[in-house]
Write an enzyme that holds these catalytic residues in place. Structure first.
Site, PDB file in Angstrom:
ATOM      1  N   ALA A  89     -76.205  51.110 -49.208  1.00 23.60           N
ATOM      2  CA  ALA A  89     -75.014  51.880 -49.605  1.00 23.60           C
ATOM      3  C   ALA A  89     -75.336  52.720 -50.834  1.00 23.60           C
ATOM      4  O   ALA A  89     -75.946  52.227 -51.783  1.00 23.60           O
ATOM      5  CB  ALA A  89     -73.855  50.936 -49.906  1.00 23.60           C
ATOM      6  N   TYR A 156     -79.610  61.898 -58.788  1.00 29.57           N
ATOM      7  CA  TYR A 156     -79.787  60.977 -57.651  1.00 29.57           C
ATOM      8  C   TYR A 156     -81.141  60.264 -57.756  1.00 29.57           C
ATOM      9  O   TYR A 156     -81.228  59.038 -57.654  1.00 29.57           O
ATOM     10  CB  TYR A 156     -79.669  61.790 -56.356  1.00 29.57           C
ATOM     11  N   PHE A 217     -83.635  78.543 -45.365  1.00 30.23           N
ATOM     12  CA  PHE A 217     -83.643  78.904 -46.781  1.00 30.23           C
ATOM     13  C   PHE A 217     -85.096  79.065 -47.231  1.00 30.23           C
ATOM     14  O   PHE A 217     -85.848  78.083 -47.266  1.00 30.23           O
ATOM     15  CB  PHE A 217     -82.934  77.835 -47.614  1.00 30.23           C
TER      16      PHE A 217
HETATM   17  P1  NAD Z   1     -75.370  57.526 -45.020  1.00 26.89           P
HETATM   18  O1  NAD Z   1     -74.410  58.325 -45.851  1.00 26.89           O
HETATM   19  O2  NAD Z   1     -75.277  57.665 -43.560  1.00 26.89           O
HETATM   20  O3  NAD Z   1     -75.257  55.975 -45.400  1.00 26.89           O
HETATM   21  C1  NAD Z   1     -74.759  55.489 -46.629  1.00 26.89           C
HETATM   22  C2  NAD Z   1     -73.648  54.488 -46.316  1.00 26.89           C
HETATM   23  O4  NAD Z   1     -73.176  53.892 -47.525  1.00 26.89           O
HETATM   24  C3  NAD Z   1     -72.438  55.172 -45.670  1.00 26.89           C
HETATM   25  O5  NAD Z   1     -72.072  54.456 -44.505  1.00 26.89           O
HETATM   26  C4  NAD Z   1     -71.350  55.093 -46.726  1.00 26.89           C
HETATM   27  O6  NAD Z   1     -70.052  55.026 -46.182  1.00 26.89           O
HETATM   28  C5  NAD Z   1     -71.757  53.848 -47.503  1.00 26.89           C
HETATM   29  N1  NAD Z   1     -71.300  53.822 -48.884  1.00 26.89           N
HETATM   30  C6  NAD Z   1     -71.392  54.827 -49.809  1.00 26.89           C
HETATM   31  N2  NAD Z   1     -70.868  54.415 -50.977  1.00 26.89           N
HETATM   32  C7  NAD Z   1     -70.451  53.129 -50.790  1.00 26.89           C
HETATM   33  C8  NAD Z   1     -69.815  52.182 -51.641  1.00 26.89           C
HETATM   34  N3  NAD Z   1     -69.513  52.475 -52.917  1.00 26.89           N
HETATM   35  N4  NAD Z   1     -69.533  50.972 -51.141  1.00 26.89           N
HETATM   36  C9  NAD Z   1     -69.823  50.668 -49.849  1.00 26.89           C
HETATM   37  N5  NAD Z   1     -70.409  51.537 -49.003  1.00 26.89           N
HETATM   38  C10 NAD Z   1     -70.722  52.754 -49.474  1.00 26.89           C
HETATM   39  O7  NAD Z   1     -76.824  57.884 -45.540  1.00 26.89           O
HETATM   40  P2  NAD Z   1     -78.251  57.358 -45.053  1.00 26.89           P
HETATM   41  O8  NAD Z   1     -79.083  58.555 -44.850  1.00 26.89           O
HETATM   42  O9  NAD Z   1     -78.117  56.368 -43.965  1.00 26.89           O
HETATM   43  O10 NAD Z   1     -78.771  56.651 -46.384  1.00 26.89           O
HETATM   44  C11 NAD Z   1     -78.965  55.233 -46.485  1.00 26.89           C
HETATM   45  C12 NAD Z   1     -79.755  54.965 -47.762  1.00 26.89           C
HETATM   46  O11 NAD Z   1     -81.045  55.559 -47.664  1.00 26.89           O
HETATM   47  C13 NAD Z   1     -79.123  55.529 -49.029  1.00 26.89           C
HETATM   48  O12 NAD Z   1     -79.313  54.604 -50.073  1.00 26.89           O
HETATM   49  C14 NAD Z   1     -79.908  56.804 -49.282  1.00 26.89           C
HETATM   50  O13 NAD Z   1     -79.903  57.151 -50.658  1.00 26.89           O
HETATM   51  C15 NAD Z   1     -81.283  56.361 -48.808  1.00 26.89           C
HETATM   52  N6  NAD Z   1     -82.180  57.477 -48.450  1.00 26.89           N
HETATM   53  C16 NAD Z   1     -81.933  58.222 -47.328  1.00 26.89           C
HETATM   54  C17 NAD Z   1     -82.819  59.264 -46.977  1.00 26.89           C
HETATM   55  C18 NAD Z   1     -82.630  60.107 -45.745  1.00 26.89           C
HETATM   56  O14 NAD Z   1     -83.511  60.938 -45.467  1.00 26.89           O
HETATM   57  N7  NAD Z   1     -81.563  59.914 -44.977  1.00 26.89           N
HETATM   58  C19 NAD Z   1     -83.923  59.548 -47.806  1.00 26.89           C
HETATM   59  C20 NAD Z   1     -84.118  58.771 -48.940  1.00 26.89           C
HETATM   60  C21 NAD Z   1     -83.257  57.722 -49.240  1.00 26.89           C
HETATM   61  C1  UD1 Z   2     -84.393  65.410 -49.136  1.00 29.68           C
HETATM   62  C2  UD1 Z   2     -83.123  64.610 -49.294  1.00 29.68           C
HETATM   63  C3  UD1 Z   2     -82.748  64.520 -50.733  1.00 29.68           C
HETATM   64  C4  UD1 Z   2     -83.923  64.009 -51.568  1.00 29.68           C
HETATM   65  C5  UD1 Z   2     -85.187  64.813 -51.289  1.00 29.68           C
HETATM   66  C6  UD1 Z   2     -86.368  64.093 -51.964  1.00 29.68           C
HETATM   67  C7  UD1 Z   2     -81.785  64.843 -47.294  1.00 29.68           C
HETATM   68  C8  UD1 Z   2     -80.629  65.523 -46.652  1.00 29.68           C
HETATM   69  N1  UD1 Z   2     -82.050  65.229 -48.547  1.00 29.68           N
HETATM   70  O1  UD1 Z   2     -84.133  66.759 -49.535  1.00 29.68           O
HETATM   71  O2  UD1 Z   2     -81.689  63.592 -50.837  1.00 29.68           O
HETATM   72  O3  UD1 Z   2     -83.652  64.130 -52.928  1.00 29.68           O
HETATM   73  O4  UD1 Z   2     -85.436  64.843 -49.895  1.00 29.68           O
HETATM   74  O5  UD1 Z   2     -87.561  64.622 -51.628  1.00 29.68           O
HETATM   75  O6  UD1 Z   2     -82.419  64.003 -46.723  1.00 29.68           O
HETATM   76  N2  UD1 Z   2     -83.017  73.811 -45.049  1.00 29.68           N
HETATM   77  C9  UD1 Z   2     -82.844  75.011 -44.392  1.00 29.68           C
HETATM   78  N3  UD1 Z   2     -81.684  75.205 -43.698  1.00 29.68           N
HETATM   79  C10 UD1 Z   2     -80.692  74.260 -43.637  1.00 29.68           C
HETATM   80  C11 UD1 Z   2     -80.886  73.028 -44.313  1.00 29.68           C
HETATM   81  C12 UD1 Z   2     -82.072  72.852 -45.007  1.00 29.68           C
HETATM   82  O7  UD1 Z   2     -83.709  75.890 -44.433  1.00 29.68           O
HETATM   83  O8  UD1 Z   2     -79.669  74.500 -42.980  1.00 29.68           O
HETATM   84  C13 UD1 Z   2     -84.286  73.609 -45.765  1.00 29.68           C
HETATM   85  C14 UD1 Z   2     -84.088  73.223 -47.214  1.00 29.68           C
HETATM   86  O9  UD1 Z   2     -83.895  74.353 -48.016  1.00 29.68           O
HETATM   87  C15 UD1 Z   2     -85.401  72.490 -47.491  1.00 29.68           C
HETATM   88  C16 UD1 Z   2     -85.749  71.838 -46.152  1.00 29.68           C
HETATM   89  O10 UD1 Z   2     -84.976  72.530 -45.172  1.00 29.68           O
HETATM   90  O11 UD1 Z   2     -86.410  73.400 -47.847  1.00 29.68           O
HETATM   91  C17 UD1 Z   2     -85.402  70.365 -46.096  1.00 29.68           C
HETATM   92  O12 UD1 Z   2     -84.060  70.219 -46.526  1.00 29.68           O
HETATM   93  P1  UD1 Z   2     -83.261  68.817 -46.463  1.00 29.68           P
HETATM   94  O13 UD1 Z   2     -83.278  68.293 -45.090  1.00 29.68           O
HETATM   95  O14 UD1 Z   2     -81.944  69.053 -47.119  1.00 29.68           O
HETATM   96  O15 UD1 Z   2     -84.141  67.820 -47.313  1.00 29.68           O
HETATM   97  P2  UD1 Z   2     -84.842  67.919 -48.753  1.00 29.68           P
HETATM   98  O16 UD1 Z   2     -84.526  69.186 -49.428  1.00 29.68           O
HETATM   99  O17 UD1 Z   2     -86.282  67.603 -48.544  1.00 29.68           O
END
Ligand code: NAD
Ligand code: UD1
Length: 321
Positions: A89, A156, A217
Site C-alpha cells: 500500500a 516519493y 513525450f
Molecule cells: P496501485 O495503486 O495499483 O496499488 C496501491 C494500492 O494501495 C491501491 O490498491 C490503493 O488503494 C492502496 N492504498 C493506497 N494508500 C493506502 C492506504 N493509506 N491504506 C490502505 N491502502 C492504501 O499501485 P501498484 O503499481 O500496484 O503499486 C504497488 C506498490 O509497488 C506501491 O508501493 C508502489 O509504490 C510500488 N511500486 C510500483 C511500481 C510500478 O511500476 N507499478 C514501481 C515501483 C514501485
Molecule cells: C516510473 C514510475 C515512477 C518512478 C520511476 C522510477 C510509473 C507509472 N512511474 O516512472 O513512479 O518514480 O519509474 O524510475 O511506474 N510516456 C510517454 N507518454 C505517455 C506516458 C509516458 O511518452 O503517455 C513516457 C514518459 O515520459 C517516460 C516513459 O514514457 O519517458 C516512461 O514513463 P512512465 O511509465 O510514467 O514511467 P517512469 O517515468 O519511468
C-alpha cells in the site's frame, strides 16, 4: 497456528494494497500456493474488481482499511496473526507526492512504520516491502546494481528510501526478516490506464485498443526496464513465504532496456493500422534511461523475469487476467 510459527512454515500472509495492480496479482499467486491470505486496502486507487478471483477463495479475506489507522491495523494483525506481511500500500503517484509532501510522508513513511510495528508485535517472521527504482535517482552508471549510491530526486523516492531504512533494523531488533524489493517499471493486466500517472505501457496499450494515437513525450528513444507483473508477484511471494531466503535489498527488473519506439513496434505487431504517434516535449524530471541489474535477485532469490517483452505485451491484450 503456534505450531506453524515454531516450525518456520509461512502459511498466513497479510497483504497491504491488496486491491491494487501488483497487490491483486500477489494475492492470486499466494492463494495458488495454498496460503491463507488477508488483504487490506483503502480502495483509494485499488478496486475490488481486481480481487474477483481472490474473493472466491475460502482462504481469502479482505478488510477495507487505511494503513495509517494505527489501532485498526494493530487489531487486524492481532486477529489474523500473520506469519508474513507483504507491504504494497502506498501513495504511488510521483506528481501527487510532490504536491502533497505531508501526505507522502504520512502514507509512504508513517504507514510503513505502522505496518511494521503491528507485524512485529504479532511475531511476524518476514516483511516484504515494495520499494522502487526511484531510490536511485539520475544515476549515470547503468545497469544499476544495489551497490549504486541512492540519490532520490523526488518525495516519493525519498519516502521509499526512508521506509527501507526503518525496516532493515527489524531483523536484529525483532527477528523479523525484512526484504526490500526495488521494482523497476512494472506492467501487465489490471494496471489502471485511466490515470494520467499510469505506466506508459498501459496508457499506450489502451490507446491502441481504442484506435487513438499515443503521445510520446520526447523523442521516444528513452529506455525503461519493463518487468511483467506476474514475474514480480512470483518474486514477492517467494520472498515472503520461503523461510530460507535471506532478506535485504534487491532490484526486481529484467536487465533489458526497451525504447518507447520499440514498445510502439511491439504494439503495432498486434494492433494493425494504429495511428501515427504524436510527439510532445519531454516531461520535466524524466529519466533518459533506466536499467537495473537483476544479478543479485537472480543469485539469491532465484528471480528471473521469465516473461519476454513480446509475450508480456501480448498477454496485456487479454483484459482482467
Ligand atoms: P496501485 O495503486 O495499483 O496499488 C496501491 C494500492 O494501495 C491501491 O490498491 C490503493 O488503494 C492502496 N492504498 C493506497 N494508500 C493506502 C492506504 N493509506 N491504506 C490502505 N491502502 C492504501 O499501485 P501498484 O503499481 O500496484 O503499486 C504497488 C506498490 O509497488 C506501491 O508501493 C508502489 O509504490 C510500488 N511500486 C510500483 C511500481 C510500478 O511500476 N507499478 C514501481 C515501483 C514501485
Ligand atoms: C516510473 C514510475 C515512477 C518512478 C520511476 C522510477 C510509473 C507509472 N512511474 O516512472 O513512479 O518514480 O519509474 O524510475 O511506474 N510516456 C510517454 N507518454 C505517455 C506516458 C509516458 O511518452 O503517455 C513516457 C514518459 O515520459 C517516460 C516513459 O514514457 O519517458 C516512461 O514513463 P512512465 O511509465 O510514467 O514511467 P517512469 O517515468 O519511468
Amino acid at each position: 497456528m503456534e505450531d506453524q510459527k515454531n516450525t518456520g512454515e509461512i502459511s498466513r500472509v497479510m497483504v497491504t494494497g491488496a486491491a491494487g495492480f501488483i497487490g491483486s496479482h500477489t494475492c492470486d499467486a499466494l492463494l495458488q500456493k495454498g496460503k491463507t491470505v488477508t488483504g487490506i486496502d483503502n480502495l483509494s486507487t485499488g478496486s475490488l474488481d481486481n480481487l474477483a478471483d481472490a474473493l472466491r477463495h475460502d482462504t481469502f479475506s479482505f478488510h477495507q482499511a487505511d494503513i495509517c489507522e494505527t489501532s485498526l491495523i494493530a487489531k487486524l494483525f492481532n486477529d489474523f496473526q500473520p506469519d508474513a506481511v507483504i507491504h504494497l500500500a502506498a501513495l504511488v503517484s510521483v506528481p501527487i507526492a510532490e504536491e502533497n509532501p505531508d501526505e507522502n510522508d504520512r502514507i509512504n513513511v508513517l504507514g510503513t512504520k505502522t505496518v511494521a510495528q503491528a507485524a512485529s508485535t504479532c511475531a511476524t517472521k518476514r516483511i516484504v516491502f515494495a520499494s522502487s527504482a526511484a531510490v536511485y535517482g539520475n544515476s549515470e552508471h547503468l545497469p544499476l546494481s544495489e551497490a549504486e549510491p541512492t540519490n532520490p530526486i523526488n518525495q516519493y523516492g525519498k519516502a521509499k528510501l526512508e521506509s527501507e531504512s526503518l525496516l532493515l533494523p527489524y531483523e536484529k531488533s525483532h527477528a523479523m526478516i525484512p526484504t526490500c524489493l526495488r521494482f523497476f517499471n512494472v506492467y501487465g493486466p489490471r494496471q489502471d490506464p485511466d490515470s494520467p500517472y499510469s505506466g506508459v505501457i498501459s496508457i499506450f496499450s489502451r490507446a491502441c485498443i481504442q484506435g487513438e494515437p499515443v503521445t510520446v513525450f520526447g523523442d521516444g528513444h528513452q529506455t525503461r526496464d519493463f518487468v511483467f507483473v506476474k514475474d514480480i508477484a512470483h518474486a514477492v511471494v517467494a520472498s515472503a513465504t520461503n523461510p530460507i531466503l535471506p532478506g535485504g535489498i534487491y532490484n526486481l527488473c529484467s536487465g533489458t532496456g526497451i525504447t518507447l519506439l520499440e514498445l510502439l513496434d511491439a504494439l503495432a505487431s498486434i494492433h494493425h493500422d494504429i495511428p501515427a504517434p504524436l510527439f510532445k516535449e519531454k516531461r520535466e524530471g524524466d529519466l533518459r534511461h533506466s536499467l537495473g541489474d537483476p544479478s543479485r535477485a537472480r543469485e539469491i532469490l532465484g528471480f528471473t523475469a521469465t516473461t519476454s517483452f513480446a509475450e508480456g505485451i501480448r498477454k496485456l491484450q487479454t483484459p482482467n487476467q
